[in-house]
Design a protein around this motif. Structure first.
Motif, PDB file in Angstrom:
ATOM      1  N   GLY A  54      37.717   3.108 116.066  1.00  0.00           N
ATOM      2  CA  GLY A  54      36.740   3.501 115.040  1.00  0.00           C
ATOM      3  C   GLY A  54      36.628   5.012 114.989  1.00  0.00           C
ATOM      4  N   LEU A  55      36.250   5.523 113.807  1.00  0.00           N
ATOM      5  CA  LEU A  55      36.144   6.974 113.651  1.00  0.00           C
ATOM      6  C   LEU A  55      34.842   7.481 114.258  1.00  0.00           C
ATOM      7  N   VAL A  56      34.912   8.698 114.747  1.00  0.00           N
ATOM      8  CA  VAL A  56      33.724   9.397 115.258  1.00  0.00           C
ATOM      9  C   VAL A  56      33.480  10.553 114.296  1.00  0.00           C
ATOM     10  N   ASP A  57      32.339  10.551 113.632  1.00  0.00           N
ATOM     11  CA  ASP A  57      32.039  11.635 112.692  1.00  0.00           C
ATOM     12  C   ASP A  57      31.027  12.564 113.357  1.00  0.00           C
ATOM     13  N   SER A  58      31.507  13.737 113.750  1.00  0.00           N
ATOM     14  CA  SER A  58      30.672  14.645 114.556  1.00  0.00           C
ATOM     15  C   SER A  58      29.778  15.543 113.703  1.00  0.00           C
ATOM     16  N   HIS A  59      29.726  15.307 112.402  1.00  0.00           N
ATOM     17  CA  HIS A  59      28.929  16.205 111.536  1.00  0.00           C
ATOM     18  C   HIS A  59      28.292  15.423 110.392  1.00  0.00           C
ATOM     19  N   VAL A  60      27.094  14.915 110.642  1.00  0.00           N
ATOM     20  CA  VAL A  60      26.395  14.083 109.661  1.00  0.00           C
ATOM     21  C   VAL A  60      24.927  14.521 109.587  1.00  0.00           C
ATOM     22  N   HIS A  61      24.411  14.646 108.368  1.00  0.00           N
ATOM     23  CA  HIS A  61      22.985  14.934 108.181  1.00  0.00           C
ATOM     24  C   HIS A  61      22.300  13.656 107.709  1.00  0.00           C
ATOM     25  N   VAL A  62      21.484  13.069 108.587  1.00  0.00           N
ATOM     26  CA  VAL A  62      20.819  11.806 108.224  1.00  0.00           C
ATOM     27  C   VAL A  62      19.447  12.070 107.590  1.00  0.00           C
ATOM     28  N   ASN A  63      18.762  13.146 108.032  1.00  0.00           N
ATOM     29  CA  ASN A  63      17.515  13.613 107.394  1.00  0.00           C
ATOM     30  C   ASN A  63      16.253  12.803 107.726  1.00  0.00           C
ATOM     31  N   GLU A  64      16.375  11.804 108.576  1.00  0.00           N
ATOM     32  CA  GLU A  64      15.215  11.007 108.979  1.00  0.00           C
ATOM     33  C   GLU A  64      14.839  11.378 110.409  1.00  0.00           C
ATOM     34  N   PRO A  65      13.557  11.559 110.734  1.00  0.00           N
ATOM     35  CA  PRO A  65      12.386  11.429 109.856  1.00  0.00           C
ATOM     36  C   PRO A  65      12.158  12.701 109.025  1.00  0.00           C
ATOM     37  N   GLY A  66      11.262  12.596 108.080  1.00  0.00           N
ATOM     38  CA  GLY A  66      10.819  13.788 107.365  1.00  0.00           C
ATOM     39  C   GLY A  66      11.388  13.923 105.969  1.00  0.00           C
ATOM     40  N   ARG A  67      12.690  13.655 105.818  1.00  0.00           N
ATOM     41  CA  ARG A  67      13.277  13.683 104.469  1.00  0.00           C
ATOM     42  C   ARG A  67      14.070  12.392 104.256  1.00  0.00           C
ATOM     43  N   GLY A 345      53.239  12.936 103.603  1.00  0.00           N
ATOM     44  CA  GLY A 345      54.212  12.286 104.474  1.00  0.00           C
ATOM     45  C   GLY A 345      53.749  12.044 105.899  1.00  0.00           C
ATOM     46  N   ALA A 346      52.455  12.147 106.156  1.00  0.00           N
ATOM     47  CA  ALA A 346      51.958  11.918 107.524  1.00  0.00           C
ATOM     48  C   ALA A 346      51.716  10.431 107.761  1.00  0.00           C
ATOM     49  N   LEU A 347      51.672  10.033 109.006  1.00  0.00           N
ATOM     50  CA  LEU A 347      51.407   8.641 109.369  1.00  0.00           C
ATOM     51  C   LEU A 347      49.910   8.447 109.603  1.00  0.00           C
ATOM     52  N   PRO A 348      49.441   7.203 109.435  1.00  0.00           N
ATOM     53  CA  PRO A 348      47.998   6.971 109.605  1.00  0.00           C
ATOM     54  C   PRO A 348      47.478   7.314 111.006  1.00  0.00           C
ATOM     55  N   GLU A 349      48.349   7.270 112.020  1.00  0.00           N
ATOM     56  CA  GLU A 349      47.834   7.587 113.360  1.00  0.00           C
ATOM     57  C   GLU A 349      47.379   9.043 113.488  1.00  0.00           C
ATOM     58  N   ARG A 350      47.890   9.915 112.577  1.00  0.00           N
ATOM     59  CA  ARG A 350      47.390  11.291 112.606  1.00  0.00           C
ATOM     60  C   ARG A 350      45.901  11.323 112.232  1.00  0.00           C
ATOM     61  N   VAL A 351      45.518  10.423 111.324  1.00  0.00           N
ATOM     62  CA  VAL A 351      44.105  10.359 110.929  1.00  0.00           C
ATOM     63  C   VAL A 351      43.244  10.016 112.143  1.00  0.00           C
ATOM     64  N   ALA A 352      43.766   9.145 113.001  1.00  0.00           N
ATOM     65  CA  ALA A 352      43.021   8.808 114.225  1.00  0.00           C
ATOM     66  C   ALA A 352      42.888  10.033 115.134  1.00  0.00           C
ATOM     67  N   ASP A 353      43.932  10.872 115.189  1.00  0.00           N
ATOM     68  CA  ASP A 353      43.836  12.108 115.983  1.00  0.00           C
ATOM     69  C   ASP A 353      42.716  13.000 115.466  1.00  0.00           C
ATOM     70  N   ASP A 357      39.864  10.785 117.832  1.00  0.00           N
ATOM     71  CA  ASP A 357      40.133  11.461 119.087  1.00  0.00           C
ATOM     72  C   ASP A 357      39.534  12.876 119.135  1.00  0.00           C
ATOM     73  N   GLY A 358      39.773  13.656 118.086  1.00  0.00           N
ATOM     74  CA  GLY A 358      39.291  15.051 118.054  1.00  0.00           C
ATOM     75  C   GLY A 358      37.774  15.144 118.200  1.00  0.00           C
ATOM     76  N   PRO A 359      37.019  14.444 117.349  1.00  0.00           N
ATOM     77  CA  PRO A 359      35.560  14.497 117.479  1.00  0.00           C
ATOM     78  C   PRO A 359      35.063  13.912 118.821  1.00  0.00           C
ATOM     79  N   ALA A 360      35.729  12.866 119.323  1.00  0.00           N
ATOM     80  CA  ALA A 360      35.304  12.290 120.611  1.00  0.00           C
ATOM     81  C   ALA A 360      35.450  13.322 121.737  1.00  0.00           C
TER      82      ALA A 360
END
Ligand SMILES: [Zn+2]
Length: 428
Positions: A54-67, A345-353, A357-360
């Motif tokens: 699964g992907l790890v997204d290291s940059h997310v603004h959820v805004n709760e609580p307050g907004r 021309g990249a392979l999908p496993e690069r997306v996992a990198d 992997d990178g954010p983890a």
């Protein structure tokens, strides 16, 4: 309940191969040959779909609580799961209070506890005068810190100057957690006004601002080395400074975002404020430069910088300066990045990198997340890289549906997402 998830295409640490992923108690108990169902657990057969960490997204603004009317943990994490993301890191700002004290972090945690369907980690804030809070935030479990060098857009999260950073750096070096930095030098930003011309907005936040900010960080790193991570890099030309700093052994990492990899300034229509973000989307040459750097391994990771707001704050009669700066893309970031990678021309496993992997690694979770291997959390995305879809804003699970991706044809259809071995989205 233990089960087996198998496919002809499983991304294992040894590469893509047919395999059976055995899952028990939220973890991967073993990765076995495809036809190994010894033990008699139920088998979920994903056919030829790609089974990937699964992907790890290291940059997310959820805004709760307050907004919470801008977004919230329930809507953001549902969108994340639909996009194959199994862990999000919530940024310290746009919520009220911002996560600049351990007390504020406790409020965030409570908000996330009811309603999040993916893992949620937290980033603490570095603002003027809160250095004494950093140890408490680390003790309470933040995975990194974040600061702004230019105004953040919300009054309760002020930007830091050189003196504040000189105060914080030695403490951060002791704690060993990365400092994520919004790198634009306010001295290089031009005053706004009112304009529906995208070019005017772009010119107000030049590449020079990003370069100057990164150069300042490098100077500080030479004085006191501590992990620093430049968020949402928009210009490939700024990478020259990053490369040189790394060559000298300085602990500097960098991310870019799906929108900088997808769009180009010259294609943005006047008045199209759904494209507004800061730093801005630049020209096609910068976009292509970011791709070259990403493919060459010079950019550590891709994160969404999911930054939503109520639709009315984007619909400002086409005025770029009064529109909220931010693009909400949790649900689309895998497909957007994969579409660009596939075209090159990249392979999908690069997306996992780049997106798992990178954010983890950044949040020091690499021994637990981002691999399909024995003992790792059963956080898994099952997707079809060859299938495509047209982005329909109505199908987005974000609280607000305004998106520059509307109508775009993207490759990469998520079929199911598992978090801790439980289905968080879809079915097979
Ligand atoms: Zn951000």
């Amino acid at each position: 309940m233990p089960f087996i998830l198998r496919s002809r295409r499983v991304l294992t640490p040894e590469g893509v191969r047919p395999a059976a992923v055995h899952i028990a108690s939220g973890r991967i108990s073993r990765v076995a040959p495809w036809d190994d169902a010894a033990g008699g657990e139920p088998v979920v057969d994903a056919g030829d779909s790609l089974v990937m960490p699964g992907l790890v997204d290291s940059h997310v603004h959820v805004n709760e609580p307050g907004r919470t009317e801008w977004e919230g943990f329930a809507t953001a994490t549902k969108a994340a799961a639909a996009g194959g993301i199994t862990t999000i890191c919530d940024m310290p700002l746009n919520s009220i209070p911002p996560t600049t004290t351990a007390k504020a972090l406790a409020l965030k945690r409570a908000a996330a506890a009811s309603g999040a369907v993916v893992n949620v980690e937290f980033i603490g804030g570095v603002v003027p005068g809160n250095t004494a809070e950093l140890v408490g935030l680390r003790d309470a479990g933040v995975k990194a810190f974040k600061c702004f060098l230019s105004p953040s857009g919300v009054p309760e999260f002020p930007s830091v100057g050189e003196a504040d950073l000189r105060d914080a750096f030695p403490v951060l070096a002791r704690l060993g957690l990365p400092l994520m930095v919004h790198a634009e030098d306010p001295a290089e930003l031009l005053p706004g006004g009112s304009t529906s011309r995208y070019g005017d907005y772009l010119a107000s936040r030049p590449v020079a601002a990003e370069r100057a900010a990164i150069a300042q960080l490098v100077r500080l790193l030479e004085w006191c080395p501590t992990p620093v991570h430049v968020v949402h890099l928009s210009s490939a030309t700024s990478l020259e400074i990053v490369r040189a700093a790394r060559a000298r052994g300085l602990p500097l990492t960098v991310e870019t975002c799906p929108h900088y990899l997808t769009f180009a300034a010259e294609e943005i229509p006047d008045g199209a404020t759904e494209y507004k973000c800061a730093p801005p989307i630049r020209g096609g040459a910068e976009r292509d430069g970011l791709w070259r750097a990403l493919l060459a391994g010079e950019i550590d990771l891709v994160a969404s910088d999911h930054s939503p707001c109520p639709s009315a704050m984007k619909a400002t009669e086409g005025d770029f300066f009064s529109a909220w700066g931010g693009i909400a893309s949790l649900q689309l970031s895998l497909a957007a990045v994969w579409t660009g990678a596939r075209a090159r021309g990249a392979l999908p496993e690069r997306v996992a990198d780049w997106m798992s992997d990178g954010p983890a690694r950044l949040i020091r979770a690499e021994g637990r997340k981002a691999a399909l291997a024995e003992g790792f959390d059963a956080d898994i995305v099952v997707w079809d890289p060859e299938a495509s879809f047209r982005v329909d804003p109505a199908a987005l699970l974000h609280r607000h549906k305004v998106t520059p991706y509307a109508g775009r044809e993207l490759y990469g259809v998520v079929k199911a997402t598992y978090v801790g071995g439980k289905v968080a989205f879809g079915r097979i």
